[in-house]
Scaffold this motif. Structure first.
Motif, short mmCIF file in Angstrom:
data_model
loop_
_atom_site.label_atom_id
_atom_site.label_comp_id
_atom_site.label_asym_id
_atom_site.label_seq_id
_atom_site.Cartn_x
_atom_site.Cartn_y
_atom_site.Cartn_z
N THR A 13 0.78 -1.14 0.00
CA THR A 13 0.05 0.04 -0.26
C THR A 13 1.17 1.10 0.05
N ILE A 14 0.64 2.18 -1.07
CA ILE A 14 1.54 3.07 -1.27
C ILE A 14 1.07 4.53 -0.62
N TYR A 15 -0.58 4.52 -0.71
CA TYR A 15 -1.33 5.74 -0.15
C TYR A 15 -2.43 5.29 0.35
N LYS A 16 -3.03 5.86 1.42
CA LYS A 16 -4.25 5.50 1.86
C LYS A 16 -4.84 6.70 2.48
N GLY A 17 -6.04 7.28 1.60
CA GLY A 17 -6.60 8.69 1.87
C GLY A 17 -8.05 8.32 2.37
N LYS A 18 -8.71 9.64 2.29
CA LYS A 18 -10.18 9.49 2.76
C LYS A 18 -10.95 8.78 1.64
N ILE A 19 -10.65 8.75 0.42
CA ILE A 19 -11.46 8.34 -0.51
C ILE A 19 -10.85 7.09 -1.33
N VAL A 20 -9.71 7.06 -1.53
CA VAL A 20 -8.99 5.89 -2.45
C VAL A 20 -7.83 5.55 -1.66
N GLN A 21 -7.29 4.38 -2.00
CA GLN A 21 -6.03 3.79 -1.51
C GLN A 21 -5.61 3.54 -2.69
N LEU A 22 -4.15 3.34 -2.98
CA LEU A 22 -3.39 3.18 -4.10
C LEU A 22 -2.38 1.89 -3.45
N ASP A 23 -2.53 0.78 -4.04
CA ASP A 23 -1.76 -0.45 -3.96
C ASP A 23 -0.82 -0.74 -5.09
N ILE A 24 0.24 -1.39 -4.82
CA ILE A 24 1.11 -1.95 -5.87
C ILE A 24 1.08 -3.56 -5.75
N ASP A 25 0.47 -4.38 -6.42
CA ASP A 25 0.15 -5.54 -6.57
C ASP A 25 1.44 -6.35 -7.57
N SER A 26 2.14 -7.14 -6.81
CA SER A 26 3.15 -8.09 -7.52
C SER A 26 2.33 -9.33 -7.94
N VAL A 27 2.14 -9.58 -9.15
CA VAL A 27 1.54 -10.69 -9.70
C VAL A 27 2.11 -11.71 -10.63
N THR A 28 1.84 -12.90 -10.51
CA THR A 28 2.18 -14.19 -11.55
C THR A 28 1.32 -14.40 -12.42
N LEU A 29 1.66 -13.90 -13.70
CA LEU A 29 0.84 -13.85 -15.06
C LEU A 29 0.40 -15.26 -15.49
N PRO A 30 -0.57 -15.25 -16.32
CA PRO A 30 -1.08 -17.11 -16.73
C PRO A 30 0.08 -17.75 -17.42
N TYR A 111 -18.36 -1.10 -13.30
CA TYR A 111 -16.94 -0.58 -12.91
C TYR A 111 -16.61 0.67 -13.86
N THR A 112 -15.88 1.69 -12.97
CA THR A 112 -15.83 3.00 -13.96
C THR A 112 -14.58 2.84 -14.68
N SER A 113 -13.49 2.22 -14.25
CA SER A 113 -12.23 2.02 -14.96
C SER A 113 -11.46 0.73 -14.43
N PRO A 114 -12.13 -0.35 -15.10
CA PRO A 114 -11.31 -1.64 -14.38
C PRO A 114 -10.06 -2.04 -14.83
N GLY A 115 -9.34 -1.15 -15.66
CA GLY A 115 -7.93 -1.18 -15.78
C GLY A 115 -7.04 -1.03 -14.80
N PHE A 116 -7.54 0.06 -13.76
CA PHE A 116 -6.58 0.45 -12.76
C PHE A 116 -7.47 0.37 -11.42
N ALA A 117 -8.69 0.53 -11.48
CA ALA A 117 -9.52 0.72 -10.41
C ALA A 117 -10.33 -0.28 -9.99
N ASP A 118 -11.07 -0.46 -8.77
CA ASP A 118 -12.21 -1.34 -8.37
C ASP A 118 -13.28 -0.62 -8.13
N GLU A 119 -13.48 0.73 -8.35
CA GLU A 119 -14.72 1.49 -7.86
C GLU A 119 -15.90 0.74 -8.80
#
Length: 181
Positions: A13-30, A111-119
């Motif tokens: 977690t890079i940032y946690k604010g009143k409205i949003v949180q920014l996470d950097i996930d390390s992932v294993t691809l298919p 979803y509003t912007s599923p490429g980078f947000a879960d809103e």
């Protein structure tokens, strides 16, 4: 493993604010390789397509800092933790427009912007609005002005980019299809 699934093996977690949180996930691809994903975490929101007896769409105009301009939108707002979306939709309708309703119908969620947000936005409809006897206080840092528009007026404002957000564009399309029945 599901087709195209990415497995998260670390979250920072890079940032946690009143409205949003920014996470950097390390992932294993298919294919077994790894990558990083920058993700905006958001609690979700609601929006209301509210229509007057005259068939006008109730909107609000407000300044949107990310775009550095005022735009016209349908009433909307952020869900509080654990809040029922329908309860939130009624609250936002009342706070932003001074109208209330006993009849909010769930339309869909998207979803509003599923490429980078879960809103996710939960969309409701009502054509059974009535002015509140006592006007509620809105959020202290939110300045809005109510505007009522015909579908044609709303479409013209879309062309001028005064209506320039997905939920309101969805609402206009919904109204056009509903009126075409």
């Amino acid at each position: 493993m599901k087709k195209f699934e990415e497995k998260t093996y670390q979250t920072e977690t890079i940032y946690k604010g009143k409205i949003v949180q920014l996470d950097i996930d390390s992932v294993t691809l298919p294919d077994g390789n790894t990558s990083k994903r920058e993700l905006i975490r958001h609690p979700g929101a609601v929006a209301v397509i509210a229509v007057t007896e005259e068939g006008k769409l109730v909107c609000v105009e407000q300044y949107r800092k990310p775009m550095e301009k005022s735009i016209i939108e349908i009433p909307a707002g952020k869900l509080e933790p654990g809040e029922d979306p329908k309860t939130c939709a009624l609250r936002e309708l009342e706070e932003e427009t001074g109208y209330t309703s006993d009849d909010l119908e769930f339309i869909t969620s998207f979803y509003t912007s599923p490429g980078f947000a879960d809103e996710i936005v939960h969309l409701y409809f009502t054509d059974q609005i009535k002015p509140m006897e006592e006007q509620p206080d809105g959020d202290e840092d939110e300045f809005v002005e109510q505007i009522q528009l015909t579908v044609e007026e709303a479409e013209a404002l879309e062309k001028e980019e005064r209506i320039h957000d997905a939920k309101t564009a969805y609402a206009i399309l919904y109204m056009k299809l509903r009126n075409a029945r």
